[in-house]
Design an enzyme around this catalytic site. Structure first.
Site, short mmCIF file in Angstrom:
data_model
loop_
_atom_site.label_atom_id
_atom_site.label_comp_id
_atom_site.label_asym_id
_atom_site.label_seq_id
_atom_site.Cartn_x
_atom_site.Cartn_y
_atom_site.Cartn_z
N GLU A 128 10.79 -7.47 -5.90
CA GLU A 128 11.97 -6.62 -5.32
C GLU A 128 13.06 -6.64 -6.43
O GLU A 128 13.86 -5.52 -6.42
CB GLU A 128 12.83 -7.37 -3.88
CG GLU A 128 12.03 -7.25 -2.93
CD GLU A 128 11.02 -8.38 -2.70
OE1 GLU A 128 10.47 -8.96 -3.67
OE2 GLU A 128 10.45 -8.09 -1.42
N GLU B 68 5.94 -11.34 2.29
CA GLU B 68 6.94 -12.11 3.36
C GLU B 68 6.11 -12.15 4.57
O GLU B 68 6.35 -13.05 5.73
CB GLU B 68 8.33 -11.35 3.34
CG GLU B 68 9.06 -11.71 2.24
CD GLU B 68 10.28 -10.59 2.10
OE1 GLU B 68 10.23 -9.43 2.03
OE2 GLU B 68 11.38 -11.18 1.91
N1 3HC Z 1 6.33 1.92 -1.03
C1 3HC Z 1 5.89 3.18 -1.02
N2 3HC Z 1 5.07 3.68 -1.76
C2 3HC Z 1 4.66 2.75 -2.75
C3 3HC Z 1 4.67 1.39 -2.76
C4 3HC Z 1 5.48 0.96 -1.93
N3 3HC Z 1 6.00 -0.13 -1.68
N4 3HC Z 1 3.86 0.80 -3.84
C5 3HC Z 1 3.29 1.66 -4.20
N5 3HC Z 1 3.65 2.90 -3.82
C6 3HC Z 1 2.75 4.46 -4.00
C7 3HC Z 1 3.06 4.82 -5.40
O1 3HC Z 1 4.47 5.67 -5.63
C8 3HC Z 1 1.91 5.58 -5.88
O2 3HC Z 1 2.22 6.99 -4.95
P1 3HC Z 1 1.58 8.27 -5.50
O3 3HC Z 1 0.03 7.94 -5.68
O4 3HC Z 1 1.77 9.12 -4.68
O5 3HC Z 1 2.06 8.12 -7.02
C9 3HC Z 1 0.65 4.84 -4.95
O6 3HC Z 1 1.47 3.92 -4.09
C10 3HC Z 1 0.06 3.87 -6.04
O7 3HC Z 1 0.76 3.17 -6.79
P2 3HC Z 1 0.56 2.98 -8.02
O8 3HC Z 1 0.34 4.05 -9.03
O9 3HC Z 1 1.76 2.27 -8.60
O10 3HC Z 1 -0.73 2.26 -8.07
P3 3HC Z 1 -1.01 0.84 -8.85
O11 3HC Z 1 -2.42 0.31 -8.54
O12 3HC Z 1 -1.03 1.22 -10.34
O13 3HC Z 1 -0.02 -0.42 -8.58
C11 3HC Z 1 1.23 -1.85 -7.22
C12 3HC Z 1 -0.23 -0.98 -7.28
C13 3HC Z 1 1.14 -3.03 -8.02
C14 3HC Z 1 1.14 -2.28 -5.90
C15 3HC Z 1 2.41 -0.83 -7.56
O14 3HC Z 1 2.32 0.18 -6.80
C16 3HC Z 1 3.78 -1.48 -7.32
O15 3HC Z 1 4.03 -2.36 -7.93
N6 3HC Z 1 4.40 -1.35 -6.21
C17 3HC Z 1 5.59 -1.72 -5.55
C18 3HC Z 1 5.53 -3.13 -5.32
C19 3HC Z 1 6.87 -3.35 -4.77
O16 3HC Z 1 7.92 -3.40 -5.62
N7 3HC Z 1 7.04 -4.03 -3.62
C20 3HC Z 1 8.12 -4.68 -3.09
C21 3HC Z 1 8.84 -3.62 -2.25
S1 3HC Z 1 10.69 -3.80 -1.73
C22 3HC Z 1 10.21 -4.91 -0.61
O17 3HC Z 1 9.25 -5.26 -0.02
C23 3HC Z 1 11.44 -5.27 0.17
C24 3HC Z 1 11.36 -6.27 1.29
O18 3HC Z 1 11.72 -7.64 0.75
C25 3HC Z 1 12.19 -6.20 2.38
#
Ligand code: 3HC
Ligand code: NAI
Length: 698
Positions: A125, A105
């Site tokens: 999301e 975004e």
């Molecule tokens: N917020 C906070 N912490 C996050 C995060 C996020 N968005 N994404 C990842 N983390 C943290 C994980 O909890 C993890 O923490 P830890 O090491 O303490 O366990 C660390 O970052 C690494 O994450 P992964 O173990 O998942 O690492 P990968 O390399 O396997 O994956 C990733 C990376 C693909 C980015 C995966 O973490 C992921 O899918 N994250 C979530 C992405 C997501 O859902 N984004 C949308 C959020 S909602 C939003 O943006 C709302 C907006 O529209 C207003």
């Protein structure tokens, strides 16, 4: 300026870098930092363009999920994205890694987007029960149209930079060095005065009104069966429709309201819990104390259902596998089991012939145990009989090199007793896969009395290689998952003996969000397994404990479920889901009359009240006894191995949301009917007394 954002000026371009490892989540400090950095860029007369770029491994992967459910801290992400879009200087987003959610975004707030060819973009999301809430539902469709927007946002699956380039969302694919490419793009923009169009003013995606309208209608129809009980996909489609028909200001307001609506649902709470629970389950003390051992070559004993599934999972993760069977006929079946899956992958276009050849090149089937002498780890998957397993482990002890990890895939048996067949019990652990092992994500790593830390760490490394979700489990009958399953399976039997039909129980459980009910699941897994287990445990069963014989009567007819065409349901040729078994009613009535049970009516709500209470109470004991390290590990087990609906977060998250006091009242009420089966878990009592919940133990 905050240290999570850095700022420098290169020639005429301000470079604003996100430095919030590991994934540059857009928490409060990052959002404030962007505002300050933009200010700084605007106050520098030399600056003619702005680049936003991620430090470390990625462009921001989204909002900071840990902030959801807490107070909204200003500036919010929507305001930050609006601010980016309203810059008078051209803004370029330079994307590598995964630009997800709020990250994408932010990029959509920029006027230009350049990405490495390995980069991915997505709006995931929906997996958190949410929708893109910082303009994603309004800006993305203005470039890419409704169909692509719906696909991206309702599936939550990211797309590659090349696909995003085709959609017009990415303007340029970078050369090897992203920053250099972005700076040169910036120079071109400055020198050629390229028009810095705001995404919210673009109309490319809005032109084909007819196909956009069709896409919305089709999506609404498809979601009726595909949404799986989720609320947010419907709201996503509403928002996209709004983007097609309204001004950006109206659309953004509409999106904000829909986002808050989703944010306040229990589904969001359950899904966010599941996200963090899944990541926490691999954090175990042993892996913190020791590095894993070498793990390249796996020996698998048995080529049946599980042995072949484990073999496939290992081969697909790039490992070398030697499979041992007891005779030539059995190994031929083992090879067939492995090849069948690879051939199906080929027929579905997921694998080609050379890919299969490469995989088969790493696979050695044999009937000679000597061939696993040099492997790094052995996983035994032979029949579920203690004496057979012990004989195999004795042989392994003689044949396999010192330092190898020896593991059993047993579903229920005592790992210490299996380990006692060797002279190296500290090298032995349980690795409990789920069927089909090449598909199911859960791996219970079962810890006997005193394994070496690096043995446990190697179990977790295996899970990582295979992309499984590991859960550390203590060594008890059935470990975490099957132990809890036996209890709610027993409760399901009580419900039927007391008056419900298996269909009623299954329907209630499905309506709760499971893909199938317990009776459908028993029929699928095969009723003979449970029957053998009950016969084996008959002598040690508490004679005072209620015992329902309906399943035994079914098995006595040779009806073992789907594989024999009949079980709790009947499976006429070609049918996928069972139909009523016409003989079952008589069996149930006979069993009821033997115990003088007058059948009662159960509402769906009453079925679930009992079903969940039984499951949660046992799950609480599993935590209380230290079989699970933390409540969220139980949640992960049931989510990934037993079909518990993810949007409810798992049984112990559900318990927190249901209310522990109410739950304890339910259990005490049921205890009056059957004080042997129902005993309130001491952990639930303790949490209530301390005014805490299960989450406080995570
Ligand atoms: N917020 C906070 N912490 C996050 C995060 C996020 N968005 N994404 C990842 N983390 C943290 C994980 O909890 C993890 O923490 P830890 O090491 O303490 O366990 C660390 O970052 C690494 O994450 P992964 O173990 O998942 O690492 P990968 O390399 O396997 O994956 C990733 C990376 C693909 C980015 C995966 O973490 C992921 O899918 N994250 C979530 C992405 C997501 O859902 N984004 C949308 C959020 S909602 C939003 O943006 C709302 C907006 O529209 C207003
Ligand atoms: P299966 O009957 O399909 O396969 C067992 C295989 O072991 C057979 O092919 C048999 O020939 C082979 N075998 C027996 N003794 C042997 C020996 N001494 N040396 C080499 N091979 C030998 O059984 P399945 O379903 O694969 O189960 C295996 C183990 O996995 C059991 O412990 C079971 O409890 C466990 N398990 C099963 C699950 C399932 O859903 N089927 C799920 C999780 C665990």
């Amino acid at each position: 300026m905050s240290n999570v954002i850095s700022f420098e000026v290169v020639e005429n371009t301000a470079v604003i870098t996100f430095n919030n490892p590991p994934v540059n989540a857009l928490g409060h400090a990052v959002r404030s930092g962007i505002v300050d950095a933009l200010d700084k860029a605007n106050n520098n007369v030399n600056v003619k363009a702005i680049i936003l770029i991620g430090g470390g491994r990625t462009f921001p992967a989204g909002a900071d999920i840990t902030e959801f459910g807490g107070p909204l801290l200003e500036p919010g992400l929507p305001e930050v994205v609006n601010l980016i879009e309203n810059q008078t200087l051209p803004v370029i987003a330079a994307i590598h890694g995964t630009a997800l959610g709020g990250g994408l975004e932010i990029a959509l707030g920029a006027n230009f987007r350049i990405a490495t060819k390995e980069a991915k973009i997505g709006l995931p999301e929906v997996h958190l029960g949410l929708l893109p809430g910082a303009g994603g539902t309004q800006r993305f469709p203005r470039i890419a149209g409704a169909k692509a927007s719906i696909e991206l946002m309702t599936s939550g699956t990211p797309i590659r930079a090349s696909a995003a380039h085709k959609l017009g969302v990415i303007d340029k694919i970078a050369n090897d060095n992203l920053l250099d490419s972005a700076l040169s793009y910036s120079n071109t923009i400055i020198q050629n005065k390229l028009p810095a169009v705001k995404t919210s003013e673009r109309t490319d995606g809005l032109q084909d009104k007819k196909s956009n309208k069709e896409a919305i209608e089709n999506a609404r129809n498809a979601l009726k069966s595909k949404a799986g009980g989720l609320h947010s996909p419907f709201r996503i489609v509403d928002c996209i429709e709004k983007a097609l028909n309204s001004s950006i200001i109206e659309g953004l307001k509409y999106e904000r309201d829909a986002f808050i609506d989703c944010l306040n649902t229990p589904q969001r709470e359950g899904l966010v819990h599941a996200f963090f629970a899944e990541r926490k389950s691999s954090k175990v003390p042993e892996a913190g104390r020791a590095a894993p051992r070498q793990l390249e070559h796996l020996g698998v004993i048995g080529g049946g259902t599980m042995g072949s599934g484990i073999t496939l999972a290992a081969l697909k993760s790039g490992m070398q596998v030697t499979m041992v069977e007891q005779d030539s006929g059995s190994i031929a079946r083992g090879i067939q089991n492995v090849e069948k899956v690879l051939d199906r992958d080929i027929s579905k276009g997921r694998l080609d012939l050379s890919g299969k050849a490469e995989i088969m090149g790493r696979y050695t089937p044999t009937t000679d145990f000597q061939n696993i002498a040099e492997v790094d780890m052995v996983i035994e998957a032979v029949f579920e009989e203690m004496e057979v397993k012990k004989a195999v482990f004795k042989k392994l002890d003689n044949v396999v090199r010192q330092g190898a990890v020896l593991a059993s895939n047993t579903s229920y048996l005592d790992i210490d007793e299996i380990a006692s067949a060797t002279k190296r019990p500290r090298d032995v652990i349980g690795l409990h896969f789920f069927s089909p092992a090449n598909i199911m994500k859960l791996l219970e790593i079962v810890i006997p009395s005193n394994p070496y830390d690096d043995v446990v760490a190697t179990g977790f490394l295996l899970a990582k290689k295979m992309r499984k979700v590991p859960v550390r489990a203590g060594n008890c009958h059935g470990f975490i998952g099957n132990r809890i399953l036996s209890i709610y399976g027993e409760l399901a039997a009580y419900l039927v003996e007391d008056g419900a039909t298996p269909e009623q129980v299954d329907t209630a459980v499905r309506n709760f969000g499971y893909p199938m009910g317990p009776y459908q699941m028993f029929d699928m897994a095969g009723l003979d397994i449970g029957w053998a287990n009950r016969k084996a445990g008959a002598s040690s069963r508490d004679p005072k404990r209620r015992y329902v014989s309906i399943a035994d009567r079914i098995c006595e007819n040779g009806w073992f479920g789907q594989k024999t065409g009949k079980g709790f349901y009947e499976y006429p040729e070609g049918i996928r889901f069972g139909v009523e078994n016409p003989d079952l009613k008589q069996i149930i009535e006979t069993e009821r009359s033997k115990k003088n049970i007058i059948p009662k009516q159960f509402s769906e709500q009453e079925i679930m009240r009992r079903y969940m209470a039984a499951m949660i109470n046992e799950a609480a004991d599993v935590v209380h006894e230290g079989i699970a390290l933390r409540p969220s590990d139980v949640d992960v087990t049931l989510l990934y191995g037993y079909g518990f609906p993810r949007y409810r977060g798992g049984p112990l998250k559900y318990a927190d949301m249901y209310g522990l006091e109410k739950l304890a009242e339910d259990i005490k009420e049921f205890e009056k009917e059957d004080p042997i089966f129902w005993k309130l878990s001491p952990l639930i009592e303790k949490l209530i007394k301390e005014n805490k919940n299960f989450d406080s133990l995570n």
